[in-house]
Design an enzyme around this catalytic site. Structure first.
Site, PDB file in Angstrom:
ATOM      1  N   HIS A 292      -0.791   4.648  -0.444  1.00  0.00           N
ATOM      2  CA  HIS A 292      -1.623   5.663   0.217  1.00  0.00           C
ATOM      3  C   HIS A 292      -1.122   7.091   0.055  1.00  0.00           C
ATOM      4  O   HIS A 292      -0.877   7.800   1.038  1.00  0.00           O
ATOM      5  CB  HIS A 292      -1.798   5.316   1.691  1.00  0.00           C
ATOM      6  CG  HIS A 292      -2.806   4.221   1.932  1.00  0.00           C
ATOM      7  ND1 HIS A 292      -4.103   4.298   1.479  1.00  0.00           N
ATOM      8  CD2 HIS A 292      -2.689   3.028   2.554  1.00  0.00           C
ATOM      9  CE1 HIS A 292      -4.748   3.194   1.808  1.00  0.00           C
ATOM     10  NE2 HIS A 292      -3.929   2.394   2.461  1.00  0.00           N
TER      11      HIS A 292
ATOM     12  N   ASP B 238       0.810  -1.210   0.000  1.00  0.00           N
ATOM     13  CA  ASP B 238       0.000   0.000   0.000  1.00  0.00           C
ATOM     14  C   ASP B 238       0.851   1.272   0.000  1.00  0.00           C
ATOM     15  O   ASP B 238       1.785   1.399   0.774  1.00  0.00           O
ATOM     16  CB  ASP B 238      -0.898   0.011   1.236  1.00  0.00           C
ATOM     17  CG  ASP B 238      -1.727  -1.261   1.370  1.00  0.00           C
ATOM     18  OD1 ASP B 238      -1.262  -2.347   0.926  1.00  0.00           O
ATOM     19  OD2 ASP B 238      -2.811  -1.180   1.928  1.00  0.00           O
TER      20      ASP B 238
ATOM     21  N   ASN C   8      -8.983  -1.968  -1.481  1.00  0.00           N
ATOM     22  CA  ASN C   8     -10.316  -1.587  -1.003  1.00  0.00           C
ATOM     23  C   ASN C   8     -10.520  -0.074  -1.094  1.00  0.00           C
ATOM     24  O   ASN C   8     -11.637   0.406  -1.324  1.00  0.00           O
ATOM     25  CB  ASN C   8     -10.582  -2.102   0.418  1.00  0.00           C
ATOM     26  CG  ASN C   8      -9.559  -1.617   1.413  1.00  0.00           C
ATOM     27  OD1 ASN C   8      -8.358  -1.644   1.164  1.00  0.00           O
ATOM     28  ND2 ASN C   8     -10.013  -1.195   2.582  1.00  0.00           N
ATOM     29  N   HIS C   9      -9.452   0.686  -0.986  1.00  0.00           N
ATOM     30  CA  HIS C   9      -9.603   2.138  -1.024  1.00  0.00           C
ATOM     31  C   HIS C   9      -9.894   2.651  -2.414  1.00  0.00           C
ATOM     32  O   HIS C   9     -10.513   3.711  -2.564  1.00  0.00           O
ATOM     33  CB  HIS C   9      -8.372   2.814  -0.406  1.00  0.00           C
ATOM     34  CG  HIS C   9      -8.354   2.705   1.085  1.00  0.00           C
ATOM     35  ND1 HIS C   9      -8.786   3.712   1.905  1.00  0.00           N
ATOM     36  CD2 HIS C   9      -8.012   1.682   1.899  1.00  0.00           C
ATOM     37  CE1 HIS C   9      -8.684   3.324   3.178  1.00  0.00           C
ATOM     38  NE2 HIS C   9      -8.218   2.076   3.202  1.00  0.00           N
TER      39      HIS C   9
ATOM     40  N   HIS D 232      -5.189  -7.908  -2.998  1.00  0.00           N
ATOM     41  CA  HIS D 232      -5.033  -6.896  -1.950  1.00  0.00           C
ATOM     42  C   HIS D 232      -5.305  -7.463  -0.567  1.00  0.00           C
ATOM     43  O   HIS D 232      -4.505  -7.300   0.354  1.00  0.00           O
ATOM     44  CB  HIS D 232      -5.959  -5.710  -2.212  1.00  0.00           C
ATOM     45  CG  HIS D 232      -5.767  -4.586  -1.232  1.00  0.00           C
ATOM     46  ND1 HIS D 232      -4.625  -3.820  -1.205  1.00  0.00           N
ATOM     47  CD2 HIS D 232      -6.557  -4.116  -0.245  1.00  0.00           C
ATOM     48  CE1 HIS D 232      -4.721  -2.927  -0.238  1.00  0.00           C
ATOM     49  NE2 HIS D 232      -5.885  -3.086   0.368  1.00  0.00           N
TER      50      HIS D 232
ATOM     51  N   ASP E  23      -4.374   0.119  -3.065  1.00  0.00           N
ATOM     52  CA  ASP E  23      -4.386   1.184  -2.062  1.00  0.00           C
ATOM     53  C   ASP E  23      -3.357   2.273  -2.356  1.00  0.00           C
ATOM     54  O   ASP E  23      -2.548   2.659  -1.509  1.00  0.00           O
ATOM     55  CB  ASP E  23      -4.213   0.656  -0.637  1.00  0.00           C
ATOM     56  CG  ASP E  23      -5.512   0.158  -0.025  1.00  0.00           C
ATOM     57  OD1 ASP E  23      -5.527  -0.154   1.174  1.00  0.00           O
ATOM     58  OD2 ASP E  23      -6.535   0.078  -0.765  1.00  0.00           O
TER      59      ASP E  23
ATOM     60  N   HIS F 192      -6.470 -24.406   1.334  1.00  0.00           N
ATOM     61  CA  HIS F 192      -7.603 -24.813   0.518  1.00  0.00           C
ATOM     62  C   HIS F 192      -7.734 -23.901  -0.699  1.00  0.00           C
ATOM     63  O   HIS F 192      -7.865 -24.367  -1.834  1.00  0.00           O
ATOM     64  CB  HIS F 192      -8.883 -24.781   1.376  1.00  0.00           C
ATOM     65  CG  HIS F 192     -10.116 -25.220   0.657  1.00  0.00           C
ATOM     66  ND1 HIS F 192     -11.367 -25.169   1.207  1.00  0.00           N
ATOM     67  CD2 HIS F 192     -10.292 -25.724  -0.599  1.00  0.00           C
ATOM     68  CE1 HIS F 192     -12.252 -25.612   0.336  1.00  0.00           C
ATOM     69  NE2 HIS F 192     -11.628 -25.951  -0.766  1.00  0.00           N
TER      70      HIS F 192
END
Lengths: 336, 152
Positions: free
Chosen positions: A17, A15, A86-87, A186, A51, A248
């Site tokens: 930012h 990230d 997510n940002h 992410h 991000d 998994h």
């Protein structure tokens, strides 16, 4: 000490930012850019796991910079791959909760020049008239301080689906990436995400950003267990990670041996969990986060993993990450 | 992954956004690329003419005469001329100075390139955006309420 450049390898950075200075420091320490900020990574591939947006005031500068690096890299057989965090999705959704005041300034300045450019185009005979940048955006929002109104309008205009910045940069981001034995995302991938289809995920998100799709499923990009918010494999206490779930998920992706993730700040720097099947590369380097020391993960051609760090007192506590899985990592010393 | 050509000038000081040599330009609708092509092609049938002469001729294209007038017309002309003559690998990347001069002029003369008021504009601005067009603001941007109970 001259930087070691990995030829045909992959470098991953977490990230950013909105902190351009720290971003460049990270790339420089990995030998990917020179002192003139030009690509020097040869045919390596740089992966940025999302991000770029929020918490800092140089978001647009970073987006443009990474785009320029990609152009330079591709010319010499390398590549720069940018991904959604997510940002990115939050901002497209007009969720500006983590925006920094300087971020509003940068977008407002951008919008002024973008509008000027549109005005100039309108004065050109025969040119298609550009659409109004703010088309459909309210002139005011209740409960917001007046001084910030223009900044938010600019940010909305830029980043909404089909907005100029969303189109030029964010629609080019991948949401899931597989390179060799490494899966990049992410937050993290669950078996149900793989079931949905990794290519399908990338297409859904891209099509939403470009306006070909009205929506994108929240289970993919917004909920706590989504690809961009998951923290199950990123607990700083490695033992608390759900390793069997990770195994998994990896087992359902052909050839995948590890998952490389950002999103959750690792105060001790880049590290691995679950027998190095989970590599956590978010070091919170932005001033808007914890101002962490820049670090870059290196994956050599033969899958040797290495942490490139600026940490002067790094006692290589994480040297278990340095044990190559096949041969020793091939190092190529290059004059910077 | 190809970079789609930006359909608009994101920043006048960054001539790199207007690469007319981008290979992915062919998918865009007629826009900046075709304007550049039109200006460049204007009157330039003679392939042997010097680059300087071709660029000067391109400046005379009717399509850009509106931009060449007004308080920043000469700055526009200088920047555009520089771009046309540029042989840098990223065309125009050596034209930062004249483009910055153009920006400075526009900052001093905000109405140098005024927005054209079209007949349809009035009708469009009457349309109210839908009422549920909301944003989630950061805490620092929220107008304080008069309530004594505040969590901030």
């Amino acid at each position: 000490m001259s930087p070691v450049v990995l030829i045909r390898g992959v470098a991953a950075v977490g990230d950013l930012h909105g902190d351009l200075l720290k971003s460049k420091q990270a790339l420089r320490l990995a030998g990917l850019i020179d002192s003139q900020d030009r690509w020097s990574g040869g045919s390596s591939t740089l992966v940025q796991v999302g991000d770029v947006l929020d918490r800092g005031g140089q978001e647009l500068k970073i987006l443009y910079f990474l785009e320029k690096l990609k152009r330079q890299a591709v010319k010499v057989g390398g590549n720069v791959i940018t991904m959604n965090g997510n940002h990115e999705i939050m901002n497209i959704d007009r969720n500006f909760f983590c925006v920094h005041p300087s971020g509003l300034d940068e977008f407002q300045n951008w919008a002024g020049w973008f509008s000027t450019g549109n005005n100039m185009k309108q004065l050109c005979d025969g040119l298609q008239k550009p659409k109004d940048l703010y088309d459909g955006i309210p002139s005011t929002f209740p409960g917001i301080k007046q001084q910030y109104m223009n900044g938010f309008r600019a940010r909305i205009a830029a980043l909404r689906p089909q907005g100029p910045i969303a189109t030029r940069f964010l629609s080019k981001n991948l949401t899931v990436l597989v390179v060799g034995e490494s899966v990049f995302v992410h937050g993290g991938i669950l078996p149900e995400h793989v079931d949905y289809g990794l290519e399908r995920i990338n297409e859904d998100v891209r099509d939403w950003i470009t306006g070909s799709r009205e929506t994108v499923s929240s289970d993919l990009v917004r909920t706590r267990n989504s690809l961009l918010w998951l923290r199950k494999f990123s607990n700083e206490t490695a033992e608390d990670c759900d390793c069997s779930l990770l195994e998994h998920a990896l087992s359902t992706i052909p050839g995948a041996r590890r998952m490389i993730m950002g999103h959750t700040i690792q105060r001790g720097g880049i590290n691995g969990a679950c027998n190095n099947r989970a590599i956590r590369i978010d070091v919170g380097m932005s001033q808007g986060c914890i101002n962490g020391l820049p670090e870059v993960l290196e994956i050599s051609e033969d899958s040797g993993l290495r942490i490139l760090t600026s940490n002067p007192s790094d006692h290589q506590n994480r040297h278990d990450l340095l044990i190559p899985e096949q041969h020793g990592p091939r190092e190529v010393e290059v004059q910077a | 992954m190809g970079q789609d050509q930006s359909k608009a000038v994101d920043s006048p000081a960054d001539p790199k956004t207007e690469e007319s040599s981008s290979p992915s330009a062919h998918n865009s609708p007629p826009s900046m690329e075709s304007l550049l092509a039109e200006a460049t092609a204007f009157g330039n049938e003679d392939a042997n003419a010097s680059l300087e002469a071709k660029a000067q001729k391109a400046l005379e294209c009717p399509c850009i005469q509106n931009l060449r007038s007004g308080p920043c017309g000469s700055q526009f002309s200088a920047a555009f001329l520089c771009f046309l003559k540029s042989t840098a690998e990223e065309k125009g990347s050596d034209c930062v100075q004249p483009f910055v001069a153009l920006q400075s002029c526009i900052q001093t003369n905000p109405n140098a390139f005024p927005k054209e008021v079209l007949e349809n504009d009035e009708a469009e601005t009457q349309e109210k955006p839908s009422e549920d067009y909301k944003i989630i603001p950061p805490r620092w941007a929220v107008e304080p309420t008069t309530s004594p109970k505040t969590k901030l």
